[in-house]
Each structure stands twice: as C-alpha cells, then as structure tokens.
Design a protein around this motif. Structure first.
Motif, PDB file in Angstrom:
ATOM      1  N   GLY A   1       0.808  -1.305   0.051  1.00 10.19           N
ATOM      2  CA  GLY A   1      -0.022  -0.014  -0.087  1.00 10.19           C
ATOM      3  C   GLY A   1       0.922   1.112   0.050  1.00 10.19           C
ATOM      4  O   GLY A   1       0.451   2.185  -0.508  1.00 10.19           O
ATOM      5  N   THR A   2       2.074   1.190   0.459  1.00  8.64           N
ATOM      6  CA  THR A   2       2.943   2.495   0.513  1.00  8.64           C
ATOM      7  C   THR A   2       3.950   2.430  -0.836  1.00  8.64           C
ATOM      8  O   THR A   2       4.850   3.232  -0.621  1.00  8.64           O
ATOM      9  CB  THR A   2       3.678   2.320   1.948  1.00  8.64           C
ATOM     10  N   SER A   3       3.683   1.657  -1.611  1.00  6.74           N
ATOM     11  CA  SER A   3       4.632   1.572  -2.877  1.00  6.74           C
ATOM     12  C   SER A   3       4.641   3.123  -3.231  1.00  6.74           C
ATOM     13  O   SER A   3       3.579   3.635  -3.764  1.00  6.74           O
ATOM     14  CB  SER A   3       3.981   0.703  -4.072  1.00  6.74           C
ATOM     15  N   GLY A   4       5.947   3.535  -3.760  1.00 11.44           N
ATOM     16  CA  GLY A   4       6.281   4.647  -4.362  1.00 11.44           C
ATOM     17  C   GLY A   4       6.103   5.886  -3.305  1.00 11.44           C
ATOM     18  O   GLY A   4       6.030   7.231  -3.834  1.00 11.44           O
ATOM     19  N   MET A   5       5.888   5.728  -2.219  1.00 10.50           N
ATOM     20  CA  MET A   5       5.456   7.021  -1.285  1.00 10.50           C
ATOM     21  C   MET A   5       6.213   6.835  -0.015  1.00 10.50           C
ATOM     22  O   MET A   5       6.093   7.469   1.348  1.00 10.50           O
ATOM     23  CB  MET A   5       4.162   6.863  -0.738  1.00 10.50           C
TER      24      MET A   5
ATOM     25  N   ASN B   1     -12.850  22.201  -1.306  1.00 12.00           N
ATOM     26  CA  ASN B   1     -12.593  21.920  -2.558  1.00 12.00           C
ATOM     27  C   ASN B   1     -11.173  21.539  -3.292  1.00 12.00           C
ATOM     28  O   ASN B   1     -10.759  21.712  -4.224  1.00 12.00           O
ATOM     29  CB  ASN B   1     -13.330  23.129  -3.403  1.00 12.00           C
ATOM     30  N   TYR B   2     -10.063  21.442  -2.062  1.00 16.42           N
ATOM     31  CA  TYR B   2      -8.760  21.116  -2.601  1.00 16.42           C
ATOM     32  C   TYR B   2      -8.717  19.992  -3.386  1.00 16.42           C
ATOM     33  O   TYR B   2      -9.596  18.820  -2.936  1.00 16.42           O
ATOM     34  CB  TYR B   2      -7.751  21.228  -1.621  1.00 16.42           C
ATOM     35  N   GLY B   3      -7.935  19.742  -4.450  1.00 21.48           N
ATOM     36  CA  GLY B   3      -7.736  18.315  -5.017  1.00 21.48           C
ATOM     37  C   GLY B   3      -6.948  17.452  -4.268  1.00 21.48           C
ATOM     38  O   GLY B   3      -5.978  17.874  -3.572  1.00 21.48           O
ATOM     39  N   THR B   4      -7.390  16.417  -3.876  1.00 16.29           N
ATOM     40  CA  THR B   4      -7.103  15.286  -2.726  1.00 16.29           C
ATOM     41  C   THR B   4      -6.897  13.872  -3.710  1.00 16.29           C
ATOM     42  O   THR B   4      -8.002  13.748  -4.500  1.00 16.29           O
ATOM     43  CB  THR B   4      -7.947  15.199  -1.688  1.00 16.29           C
ATOM     44  N   LEU B   5      -5.960  13.281  -3.392  1.00 18.85           N
ATOM     45  CA  LEU B   5      -6.072  11.784  -3.869  1.00 18.85           C
ATOM     46  C   LEU B   5      -7.015  10.850  -3.056  1.00 18.85           C
ATOM     47  O   LEU B   5      -7.159  10.858  -1.849  1.00 18.85           O
ATOM     48  CB  LEU B   5      -4.674  11.221  -3.772  1.00 18.85           C
ATOM     49  N   LEU B   6      -7.653  10.113  -3.945  1.00 20.10           N
ATOM     50  CA  LEU B   6      -8.889   9.315  -3.060  1.00 20.10           C
ATOM     51  C   LEU B   6      -8.479   7.708  -3.799  1.00 20.10           C
ATOM     52  O   LEU B   6      -8.387   7.486  -5.085  1.00 20.10           O
ATOM     53  CB  LEU B   6     -10.175   9.749  -3.434  1.00 20.10           C
ATOM     54  N   ARG B   7      -8.562   6.924  -3.178  1.00 21.27           N
ATOM     55  CA  ARG B   7      -8.364   5.610  -3.601  1.00 21.27           C
ATOM     56  C   ARG B   7      -9.656   4.873  -3.972  1.00 21.27           C
ATOM     57  O   ARG B   7     -10.666   5.068  -3.392  1.00 21.27           O
ATOM     58  CB  ARG B   7      -7.958   4.640  -2.363  1.00 21.27           C
ATOM     59  N   LEU B   8      -9.618   4.354  -4.882  1.00 21.71           N
ATOM     60  CA  LEU B   8     -10.741   3.644  -5.495  1.00 21.71           C
ATOM     61  C   LEU B   8     -10.915   2.171  -4.868  1.00 21.71           C
ATOM     62  O   LEU B   8     -12.304   1.939  -4.440  1.00 21.71           O
ATOM     63  CB  LEU B   8     -10.526   3.094  -7.217  1.00 21.71           C
ATOM     64  N   ASP B   9     -10.202   1.355  -4.571  1.00 20.14           N
ATOM     65  CA  ASP B   9     -10.362   0.113  -3.671  1.00 20.14           C
ATOM     66  C   ASP B   9      -9.834   0.415  -2.324  1.00 20.14           C
ATOM     67  O   ASP B   9      -8.544   0.547  -2.316  1.00 20.14           O
ATOM     68  CB  ASP B   9      -9.533  -0.954  -4.373  1.00 20.14           C
TER      69      ASP B   9
ATOM     70  N   THR C   1      -1.675   3.472  -5.463  1.00 17.41           N
ATOM     71  CA  THR C   1      -0.824   3.237  -6.524  1.00 17.41           C
ATOM     72  C   THR C   1      -1.558   4.110  -7.569  1.00 17.41           C
ATOM     73  O   THR C   1      -2.621   4.560  -7.545  1.00 17.41           O
ATOM     74  CB  THR C   1      -0.918   1.826  -6.974  1.00 17.41           C
ATOM     75  N   GLU C   2      -0.969   4.169  -8.814  1.00 12.14           N
ATOM     76  CA  GLU C   2      -1.454   4.912  -9.960  1.00 12.14           C
ATOM     77  C   GLU C   2      -2.688   4.302 -10.243  1.00 12.14           C
ATOM     78  O   GLU C   2      -3.555   5.215 -10.746  1.00 12.14           O
ATOM     79  CB  GLU C   2      -0.409   4.912 -11.126  1.00 12.14           C
TER      80      GLU C   2
END
Length: 213
Positions: A3-7, A116-124, A130-131
């Motif tokens: 889950g922390t890949s790339g971060m 309203n800030y752009g924020t990353l949201l996980r789909l699953d 991940t990308e």
C-alpha cells in the motif's frame, strides 16, 4: 500489493511554503506547470499521512474533521446506495454524478477547511495509493467517502493487513532470538526472548499510532 509503494520517501518541506498560494482558486493560475506540481506534491503529502494513519490506528476510532457526524449523515442521506469499498469512477466523475455531488460539496463551504482542494482518493479501499488505484477528488468528497469507509468498517482491511505483517515480523524475530537463547541457555530463555521481541513490536505500533493522532 504494498500500500505504501512509491510513497516511502518523505515529501519535501517546500510544499508548506506554497500553501498560501494554493489557497487561491486553481483557475487563477491557468496552466502553470510549477503550480500544478505543487498541487500534486501537496496531495501526495496528504495521502501519505492519511495512509499511515489508517495503518497504525483502528480507522473506526478516527475523526477527520470537526463535523464528521454531519458529513457522514449528509453523505448517506444523499448517496444511500453508493458502493464505497470499491468505487466506480463514473459515480464520481460523470456529468450526472457531478450534478448530484455539487450541492452536497457546497454545503460544507466554510465549515470544512480547504473543502474543494484536489485530494487523492483510493478506488479500492483495501489497497494503497498506486497509480491504478487513485483518482483526484475534492477534499470534501474524500472526507465523505473515507469517513463512511472508517465507520462502516471497510478501511479496517488496511489496518489488519499492516498489523498482521508487523506481527509476523515480530514472531520471526522472536523465533530467531529464541534459537540463540536455546543454544546458550535453554528453552526458558528462548521463550523469554521471543516474548520480549513481540512486546517491543506491539509497543512500537501503539506509539506510532499515538504520534499520528
């Protein structure tokens, strides 16, 4: 999947220096690539902190804003049947979906900081940032879905997975310590060393959870 890949690397402290500029509406900057990069870095920083939080503390007990109860109540009133464990991007990004989300989001203008800030949201929600598993969403949309995931038990899969990995590592270390103890001092010392190793691991998890809070 990790889950922390790339971060793993901490996000640059320079993100903080652009916070004031980023408080302006995004359209004020046109297509400035430097500003777009700053937005992306800030979103990544937020995602990294949040993922570490739900990995170290039982998500059921997390409070993300001062108005969690209102956000959750309004969200389930307007999106009662929305499937949140694995999101369908069309339920968030299609024109019909945007029309439905817009009045919900605007209700929290003024009560939720940076709503309203752009924020990353996980789909699953069982996976990390991940990308393939990530989309951009307004901050209030992130809060609504993640608060619901926490309260309804969906995010606990991440917490359990990380804790299980930590427990397995502690057990392995305990067995290695026990073997050395058996070679030098017998079975009783083996048990004591294994227990100490697991105890230190559990204490470290608790302290990490307290630190993130």
């Amino acid at each position: 999947m990790d889950g922390t890949s790339g971060m793993e690397e901490p996000v640059s402290a320079e993100v903080v220096s652009v916070a004031q500029a980023l408080s302006l509406p995004a359209e004020s900057f046109g297509n400035d690539p430097d500003v777009e990069m700053a937005w992306a870095m800030r979103a990544m920083q937020h995602a990294e902190v949040y993922y570490k939080l739900i990995s170290s503390v039982d998500p059921q007990f997390l409070k993300l804003t001062k108005v969690d109860d209102q956000i959750y109540s309004e969200f389930r009133e307007h999106f009662e049947k929305l499937k949140i464990d694995v999101l369908d991007p069309e339920e968030l990004k299609s024109e019909s979906a945007k029309e439905k989300w817009r009045p919900f989001c605007l209700k929290f203008d003024g009560s939720v900081e940076d709503f309203n800030y752009g924020t990353l949201l996980r789909l699953d929600c069982s996976q990390g940032y991940t990308e393939e598993n990530t989309i951009f969403a307004p901050r209030i949309q992130f809060y609504a879905i993640e608060i619901a995931r926490n309260r309804e038990g969906y995010n606990k899969a991440v917490y359990i997975s990380v804790q299980d990995k930590g427990g397995a590592k502690g057990a392995t270390e305990g067995e290695a310590g026990g073997k050395n103890g058996a070679d030098s001092g017998g079975e009783e010392e083996k048990v004591e060393k294994g227990a100490d190793s697991r105890g230190e691991k559990e204490e470290g998890v608790i302290r990490e959870g307290e630190k993130e809070n």
